[in-house]
Design a protein around this motif. Structure first.
Motif, mmCIF file in Angstrom:
data_model
loop_
_atom_site.group_PDB
_atom_site.id
_atom_site.type_symbol
_atom_site.label_atom_id
_atom_site.label_comp_id
_atom_site.label_asym_id
_atom_site.label_seq_id
_atom_site.Cartn_x
_atom_site.Cartn_y
_atom_site.Cartn_z
ATOM 1 N N UNK A 67 -0.594 -7.076 -9.159
ATOM 2 C CA UNK A 67 -0.565 -8.338 -8.398
ATOM 3 C C UNK A 67 0.776 -8.629 -7.733
ATOM 4 N N UNK A 68 1.853 -8.110 -8.273
ATOM 5 C CA UNK A 68 3.159 -8.408 -7.692
ATOM 6 C C UNK A 68 3.335 -7.797 -6.314
ATOM 7 N N UNK A 69 2.629 -6.694 -6.051
ATOM 8 C CA UNK A 69 2.742 -6.016 -4.764
ATOM 9 C C UNK A 69 1.410 -5.916 -4.020
ATOM 10 N N UNK A 70 0.307 -6.129 -4.729
ATOM 11 C CA UNK A 70 -1.016 -5.945 -4.137
ATOM 12 C C UNK A 70 -1.399 -4.496 -3.975
ATOM 13 N N UNK A 71 -0.611 -3.594 -4.575
ATOM 14 C CA UNK A 71 -0.844 -2.160 -4.379
ATOM 15 C C UNK A 71 -1.731 -1.575 -5.471
ATOM 16 N N UNK A 72 -2.431 -0.521 -5.074
ATOM 17 C CA UNK A 72 -3.352 0.157 -5.976
ATOM 18 C C UNK A 72 -2.593 0.934 -7.039
ATOM 19 N N UNK A 73 -2.983 0.744 -8.289
ATOM 20 C CA UNK A 73 -2.396 1.472 -9.408
ATOM 21 C C UNK A 73 -3.307 2.624 -9.833
ATOM 22 N N UNK A 74 -4.601 2.333 -9.902
ATOM 23 C CA UNK A 74 -5.577 3.343 -10.322
ATOM 24 C C UNK A 74 -6.922 2.978 -9.731
ATOM 25 N N UNK A 75 -7.673 4.002 -9.331
ATOM 26 C CA UNK A 75 -9.002 3.769 -8.769
ATOM 27 C C UNK A 75 -9.959 4.777 -9.382
ATOM 28 N N UNK A 94 -1.603 2.204 3.134
ATOM 29 C CA UNK A 94 -0.436 1.478 2.618
ATOM 30 C C UNK A 94 -0.634 1.082 1.157
ATOM 31 N N UNK A 95 -1.186 2.015 0.394
ATOM 32 C CA UNK A 95 -1.409 1.868 -1.048
ATOM 33 C C UNK A 95 -2.438 0.788 -1.378
ATOM 34 N N UNK A 96 -3.352 0.548 -0.419
ATOM 35 C CA UNK A 96 -4.416 -0.422 -0.639
ATOM 36 C C UNK A 96 -5.757 0.229 -0.292
ATOM 37 N N UNK A 97 -6.767 0.055 -1.169
ATOM 38 C CA UNK A 97 -8.022 0.798 -1.002
ATOM 39 C C UNK A 97 -8.952 0.211 0.047
ATOM 40 N N UNK A 98 -9.587 1.119 0.776
ATOM 41 C CA UNK A 98 -10.609 0.741 1.751
ATOM 42 C C UNK A 98 -11.903 1.471 1.394
#
Length: 372
Positions: free
Chosen positions: A313-321, A275-279
């Motif tokens: 921060x507005x969505x908590x989603x990953x932009x770049x890794x 969900x666009x969040x890194x694990x």
């Protein structure tokens, strides 16, 4: 303010083990006597490293161990720097009979401030190697140097409390630390209401997720980024248990966690984006005294990575890794060779395939995570 300027970049690493051999080359080494079957003196680990890659100029300066990492940090300027500190920082002589005991002398703490570390996660299987007194001294030493801690404390409430960082004009980063018995943490190390210890997970059940969700929801505000830093699993092997995958997903789906920062494995493991969040299931070793120890060379635990996760921060989603690879030589981190970077590229692509992730090797030998 531009969208880019509102983003927050986290610097994450795996295990930082500045005790034992590393402690011996710093300006204020501890008593080198060990209680191990394998080695009786911490100086022996220095000798192994020197046999493998050449002499170490003892004593070294406090920034020595970070090597070329400091140049990368200076250039990338991450907003919050988070490590798993797998070492007691103490002069305690009350050692635990557990086979391996890590400690760094408190006067060597400038080796962490040299890299401007913000957060030391302590929920691991070495922070109480020198007893409860050793943990309390570790906490006090880190507090005096303005390094916040998560995952251990003098009481259960302190161990479970997150470290909170204000990022001016952009939001907050909230770091919770957790340990799992699967990483070798004894149950007796669990913090109690009036007993120092670690924030030890009872299990990876839905009940545990709900408990964590309650703590996250009582702290998290709009614009906050929540990191769950978890010490779990064994030292070797790429397999990721289904219960870890399920637990990580539930922390994101139900508990409001934005980044899973997993560690314990001595080598990097596959990465998932849910969900666009890194694990990160396993970040691998970062700073250790394992140089010259034989037996698991195929896993390339001599290769270390810094993980740079840029989050909206507005969505908590990953932009770049992005990851930058290094190699430990003479207890100092050097940029990895192209051959080693390509080895990591192949490994991440193989292990990320079940998760739909892969990496792209850039000209500067950094690795950018892709998904699709």
């Amino acid at each position: 303010m531009s969208t880019h300027s509102k983003q927050i970049t986290l610097f994450l690493t795996g295990d930082v083990m500045t005790g034992r051999g590393v402690d011996q080359i710093l300006p204020h080494p501890s008593d080198p006597h060990l209680h191990e079957a394998y080695m009786k003196s911490a100086a022996g680990y220095v000798e192994l490293a020197e046999e493998a890659n050449g002499p170490i100029p003892e004593p070294v300066g406090y920034s020595y161990i970070w090597g070329e990492v400091l140049e990368i940090l200076g250039r990338r300027a991450p907003d919050v720097r988070i490590i798993n500190l797998e070492t007691a920082v103490t002069t305690s002589e009350t050692w635990e009979e557990k086979g391996i005991n890590y400690r760094m002398h408190p006067e060597n703490i400038p080796c962490l401030t040299a890299a401007r570390i913000d957060c030391a996660v302590l929920a691991n299987n070495h922070v109480l190697d020198w007893g409860e007194a050793g943990l309390v001294e570790t906490l006090e030493t880190l507090r005096k140097t303005d390094i916040k801690t998560a995952g251990a404390g003098r009481t259960l409430d302190e161990a479970q409390a997150p470290a909170i960082f204000e990022v001016a004009g952009r939001g907050r980063v909230i770091v919770f630390g957790f340990g799992s018995e699967s990483s070798g943490i004894p149950w007796t190390w669990a913090a109690k209401q009036e007993k120092p210890g670690v924030a030890l997970l009872e299990d990876l059940s839905e009940r545990t997720v709900r408990q964590i969700a309650g703590r996250v929801q009582s702290t998290k505000r709009p614009g906050d980024i929540v990191v769950a830093s978890i010490h779990w699993g064994g030292n070797w092997g790429y397999d990721i248990p289904q219960e870890q995958i399920r637990f990580a997903h539930q922390l994101i789906d139900e508990a409001g966690v934005d980044v899973i920062h997993g560690h314990s494995s001595h080598h990097a493991k596959g990465i998932e984006v849910h969900r666009e969040k890194p694990i990160l299931y396993g970040c691998g070793d970062f700073l250790t005294d394992y140089e010259g120890i034989e037996g698991y060379e195929t896993f390339r635990d001599d290769l270390a990575l810094i993980y740079l996760a840029t989050i909206d921060p507005s969505s908590g989603k990953l932009v770049r890794f992005e990851m930058v690879p290094f190699q430990m030589k003479r207890f100092r981190l050097h940029r990895a060779s192209e051959e080693d970077a390509r080895w990591l590229e192949k490994m991440f692509n193989r292990e990320g395939h079940p998760f739909g992730t892969w990496v792209e090797l850039k000209e500067d030998l950094s690795l950018v995570l892709r998904m699709g």
